[in-house]
Design a protein around this motif. Structure first.
Motif, short mmCIF file in Angstrom:
data_model
loop_
_atom_site.label_atom_id
_atom_site.label_comp_id
_atom_site.label_asym_id
_atom_site.label_seq_id
_atom_site.Cartn_x
_atom_site.Cartn_y
_atom_site.Cartn_z
N MET A 1 0.85 -1.18 0.00
CA MET A 1 0.00 0.00 0.00
C MET A 1 0.89 1.24 0.00
O MET A 1 1.89 1.30 0.70
N HIS A 2 0.52 2.22 -0.80
CA HIS A 2 1.26 3.48 -0.86
C HIS A 2 0.75 4.43 0.21
O HIS A 2 -0.42 4.38 0.60
N ARG A 3 1.63 5.29 0.66
CA ARG A 3 1.25 6.26 1.68
C ARG A 3 1.52 7.65 1.15
O ARG A 3 2.58 7.91 0.57
N LEU A 4 0.58 8.55 1.33
CA LEU A 4 0.71 9.92 0.88
C LEU A 4 0.52 10.82 2.09
O LEU A 4 -0.46 10.69 2.82
N VAL A 5 1.47 11.71 2.32
CA VAL A 5 1.39 12.63 3.44
C VAL A 5 1.23 14.03 2.88
O VAL A 5 2.02 14.46 2.04
N LEU A 6 0.20 14.72 3.32
CA LEU A 6 -0.07 16.08 2.87
C LEU A 6 -0.03 17.05 4.03
O LEU A 6 -0.49 16.71 5.13
N GLU A 7 0.51 18.22 3.80
CA GLU A 7 0.40 19.29 4.77
C GLU A 7 -0.81 20.12 4.37
O GLU A 7 -0.92 20.55 3.23
N VAL A 8 -1.73 20.30 5.31
CA VAL A 8 -2.99 20.96 4.99
C VAL A 8 -3.16 22.20 5.85
O VAL A 8 -2.94 22.16 7.07
N GLN A 11 -7.52 26.00 8.01
CA GLN A 11 -8.89 26.29 7.56
C GLN A 11 -9.40 25.21 6.63
O GLN A 11 -10.56 24.81 6.70
N LEU A 12 -8.54 24.74 5.74
CA LEU A 12 -8.94 23.67 4.83
C LEU A 12 -9.25 22.40 5.60
O LEU A 12 -10.23 21.71 5.30
N LEU A 13 -8.45 22.10 6.60
CA LEU A 13 -8.70 20.92 7.43
C LEU A 13 -10.07 21.02 8.11
O LEU A 13 -10.83 20.05 8.11
N GLN A 14 -10.40 22.19 8.64
CA GLN A 14 -11.71 22.37 9.28
C GLN A 14 -12.83 22.19 8.27
O GLN A 14 -13.85 21.56 8.57
N LEU A 15 -12.65 22.73 7.07
CA LEU A 15 -13.65 22.58 6.01
C LEU A 15 -13.84 21.10 5.67
O LEU A 15 -14.97 20.62 5.57
N LEU A 16 -12.74 20.39 5.51
CA LEU A 16 -12.82 18.96 5.19
C LEU A 16 -13.51 18.18 6.30
O LEU A 16 -14.32 17.29 6.03
N GLU A 17 -13.20 18.52 7.54
CA GLU A 17 -13.83 17.82 8.67
C GLU A 17 -15.33 18.08 8.70
O GLU A 17 -16.12 17.17 8.93
N GLU A 28 -10.69 10.73 5.96
CA GLU A 28 -10.01 10.04 4.85
C GLU A 28 -10.98 9.79 3.69
O GLU A 28 -10.65 10.05 2.53
N ASP A 29 -12.18 9.32 3.99
CA ASP A 29 -13.15 9.05 2.93
C ASP A 29 -13.60 10.33 2.24
O ASP A 29 -13.84 10.33 1.02
N LEU A 45 -4.79 21.48 -6.48
CA LEU A 45 -4.88 20.02 -6.51
C LEU A 45 -4.74 19.51 -7.94
O LEU A 45 -4.06 18.52 -8.18
N GLN A 46 -5.35 20.21 -8.91
CA GLN A 46 -5.22 19.79 -10.30
C GLN A 46 -3.76 19.86 -10.74
O GLN A 46 -3.27 18.96 -11.42
N ALA A 47 -3.05 20.93 -10.36
CA ALA A 47 -1.64 21.08 -10.73
C ALA A 47 -0.80 19.99 -10.07
O ALA A 47 0.10 19.42 -10.70
N LEU A 48 -1.09 19.71 -8.81
CA LEU A 48 -0.35 18.67 -8.09
C LEU A 48 -0.55 17.30 -8.75
O LEU A 48 0.40 16.56 -8.98
N LEU A 49 -1.78 16.97 -9.09
CA LEU A 49 -2.06 15.69 -9.74
C LEU A 49 -1.38 15.61 -11.11
O LEU A 49 -0.83 14.57 -11.48
N ALA A 50 -1.39 16.71 -11.87
CA ALA A 50 -0.73 16.72 -13.17
C ALA A 50 0.77 16.50 -13.01
O ALA A 50 1.38 15.75 -13.79
N GLU A 51 1.35 17.13 -11.99
CA GLU A 51 2.78 16.96 -11.74
C GLU A 51 3.10 15.51 -11.36
O GLU A 51 4.08 14.93 -11.84
N LEU A 52 2.29 14.93 -10.51
CA LEU A 52 2.50 13.54 -10.11
C LEU A 52 2.38 12.59 -11.29
O LEU A 52 3.17 11.65 -11.44
N ARG A 53 1.40 12.85 -12.16
CA ARG A 53 1.23 11.99 -13.34
C ARG A 53 2.43 12.12 -14.28
O ARG A 53 2.90 11.12 -14.84
N ALA A 54 2.92 13.35 -14.47
CA ALA A 54 4.07 13.57 -15.35
C ALA A 54 5.30 12.86 -14.80
O ALA A 54 6.05 12.23 -15.55
#
Length: 68
Positions: A1-8, A11-17, A28-29, A45-54
């Motif tokens: 299993m891969h593990r991804l660690v993000l610094e959030v 305010q974004l964390l509160q919104l997600l919660e 997580e879900d 997030l779109q830029a990050l995903l594009a960078e990871l794909r590249a």
């Protein structure tokens, strides 16, 4: 299993919660739900995903060059 660690941002964390609670999901879900496209992606997030794909494509190309 891969593990991804993000610094959030706090305010974004509160919104997600809050959103996770509203959808009766774990944090997580809720993050997975957003990553799967059920929510509009942020430009960051779109830029990050594009960078990871590249990077993944470069790695695969490099791996296939070494095999041949």
């Amino acid at each position: 299993m891969h593990r991804l660690v993000l610094e959030v941002d706090g305010q974004l964390l509160q919104l997600l919660e809050r959103e996770a609670q509203a959808h009766c999901l774990s944090l997580e879900d809720e993050c997975l739900r957003r990553l799967q496209g059920h929510e509009r992606h942020s430009r960051y997030l779109q830029a990050l995903l594009a960078e990871l794909r590249a990077e993944d494509e470069q790695r695969r190309a490099s791996d296939s060059d070494q095999v041949a």
